[in-house]
Each structure stands twice: as structure tokens, then as C-alpha cells.
Write a protein that holds these residues in place. Sequence first.
Motif, short mmCIF file in Angstrom:
data_model
loop_
_atom_site.label_atom_id
_atom_site.label_comp_id
_atom_site.label_asym_id
_atom_site.label_seq_id
_atom_site.Cartn_x
_atom_site.Cartn_y
_atom_site.Cartn_z
N ASN A 1 3.23 -0.32 -7.89
CA ASN A 1 1.90 -0.59 -8.43
C ASN A 1 0.78 -0.37 -7.42
O ASN A 1 -0.29 -0.96 -7.54
CB ASN A 1 1.82 -2.00 -9.01
N GLN A 2 1.01 0.43 -6.41
CA GLN A 2 -0.03 0.78 -5.43
C GLN A 2 -0.42 2.23 -5.64
O GLN A 2 0.43 3.10 -5.74
CB GLN A 2 0.46 0.56 -4.00
N ASN A 3 -1.71 2.48 -5.72
CA ASN A 3 -2.21 3.83 -5.95
C ASN A 3 -3.03 4.28 -4.75
O ASN A 3 -3.41 3.49 -3.91
CB ASN A 3 -3.07 3.87 -7.21
N GLY A 4 -3.30 5.56 -4.70
CA GLY A 4 -4.13 6.09 -3.64
C GLY A 4 -3.31 6.88 -2.64
O GLY A 4 -2.09 6.91 -2.68
N PRO A 5 -4.02 7.53 -1.73
CA PRO A 5 -3.32 8.36 -0.73
C PRO A 5 -2.58 7.50 0.29
O PRO A 5 -2.94 6.35 0.52
CB PRO A 5 -4.46 9.14 -0.07
N ALA A 6 -1.56 8.09 0.87
CA ALA A 6 -0.81 7.39 1.92
C ALA A 6 -1.67 7.26 3.16
O ALA A 6 -2.44 8.15 3.50
CB ALA A 6 0.47 8.15 2.24
N GLN A 7 -1.57 6.13 3.84
CA GLN A 7 -2.35 5.86 5.04
C GLN A 7 -1.51 6.14 6.28
O GLN A 7 -0.31 5.90 6.29
CB GLN A 7 -2.78 4.40 5.06
N GLY B 1 0.84 -1.19 0.00
CA GLY B 1 0.00 0.00 0.00
C GLY B 1 0.87 1.23 0.00
O GLY B 1 2.05 1.18 -0.33
N ASN B 2 0.30 2.35 0.33
CA ASN B 2 1.01 3.61 0.49
C ASN B 2 0.87 4.02 1.94
O ASN B 2 -0.24 4.16 2.45
CB ASN B 2 0.43 4.68 -0.44
N TRP B 3 2.00 4.22 2.60
CA TRP B 3 2.00 4.46 4.04
C TRP B 3 2.75 5.73 4.38
O TRP B 3 3.69 6.10 3.69
CB TRP B 3 2.65 3.28 4.76
N THR B 4 2.35 6.36 5.45
CA THR B 4 3.07 7.52 5.98
C THR B 4 3.78 7.09 7.25
O THR B 4 3.16 6.53 8.16
CB THR B 4 2.09 8.67 6.32
N LEU B 5 5.08 7.33 7.30
CA LEU B 5 5.87 7.10 8.50
C LEU B 5 6.28 8.48 9.00
O LEU B 5 6.86 9.25 8.25
CB LEU B 5 7.11 6.26 8.20
N GLY B 6 5.96 8.79 10.24
CA GLY B 6 6.32 10.11 10.71
C GLY B 6 5.94 10.36 12.15
O GLY B 6 5.58 9.45 12.89
N SER B 7 6.00 11.63 12.50
CA SER B 7 5.71 12.08 13.85
C SER B 7 4.31 11.68 14.29
O SER B 7 3.39 11.57 13.48
CB SER B 7 5.85 13.61 13.90
N LEU B 8 4.14 11.48 15.59
CA LEU B 8 2.81 11.19 16.13
C LEU B 8 1.92 12.42 16.11
O LEU B 8 0.70 12.30 16.13
CB LEU B 8 2.92 10.67 17.57
N ASP B 9 2.51 13.59 16.05
CA ASP B 9 1.75 14.84 16.06
C ASP B 9 1.26 15.16 14.65
O ASP B 9 2.06 15.23 13.71
CB ASP B 9 2.65 15.96 16.59
N ASN B 10 -0.05 15.38 14.51
CA ASN B 10 -0.62 15.66 13.19
C ASN B 10 0.00 16.90 12.55
O ASN B 10 0.27 16.90 11.34
CB ASN B 10 -2.14 15.85 13.31
N ALA B 11 0.21 17.96 13.32
CA ALA B 11 0.80 19.18 12.77
C ALA B 11 2.22 18.95 12.30
O ALA B 11 2.64 19.49 11.27
CB ALA B 11 0.74 20.29 13.82
#
Length: 82
Positions: A44-50, A20-30
Motif C-alpha cells: 500500500n505504498q505508492n511513489g518512486p523508490a527512494q 515506503g518504496n526503497w532502492t537497495l543497491g550499489s553506491l555508484d549511480n551508474a
Amino acid sequence: MLSLAPGERIHAMVEMSTPGNWTLGSLDNADRAGGRSVRVAYANQNGPAQWHPPAAVDWSYARFSATNRSVRPPDQTIEMLL
């Protein structure tokens, strides 16, 4: 979950077994919105990062301490003036 404070580094091997498409990052949304994240995209994965926040953040360096531990004296002490 790997938790790092500003200025800390870690060397880790992470098993990525869910395509899939994943976001790795800070726990803080901002922080993530401000660029403190990275997108991992499988081929070959499309769509927004989760983003899936961890269930709980319970971290303390106290896990590595013990009140009854004995610390060996150093072999050598080098005095430095900085």
C-alpha cells in the motif's frame, strides 16, 4: 550499510521499519541505473523508490587484523595440484 564487492556474498537480517518504496543497491549511480539494485516496496505504498546514500564509506579489512596476533599452526596441511 552492507558493503559487498563483486563476487562476494552476505547473509544478513535487515530491519525494515520505515514504510515506503526503497532502492537497495550499489553506491555508484551508474551501477544502480544499470540494474545493480533492487526495489523494496511496502504494501500500500505508492511513489518512486527512494535512495539515500550512506554518510560515509570507510571500510578496510585492516579492522580485523592486529600486528601482535599469534596464528596457530594448522593441524594438517594437504598439498593440492590444480
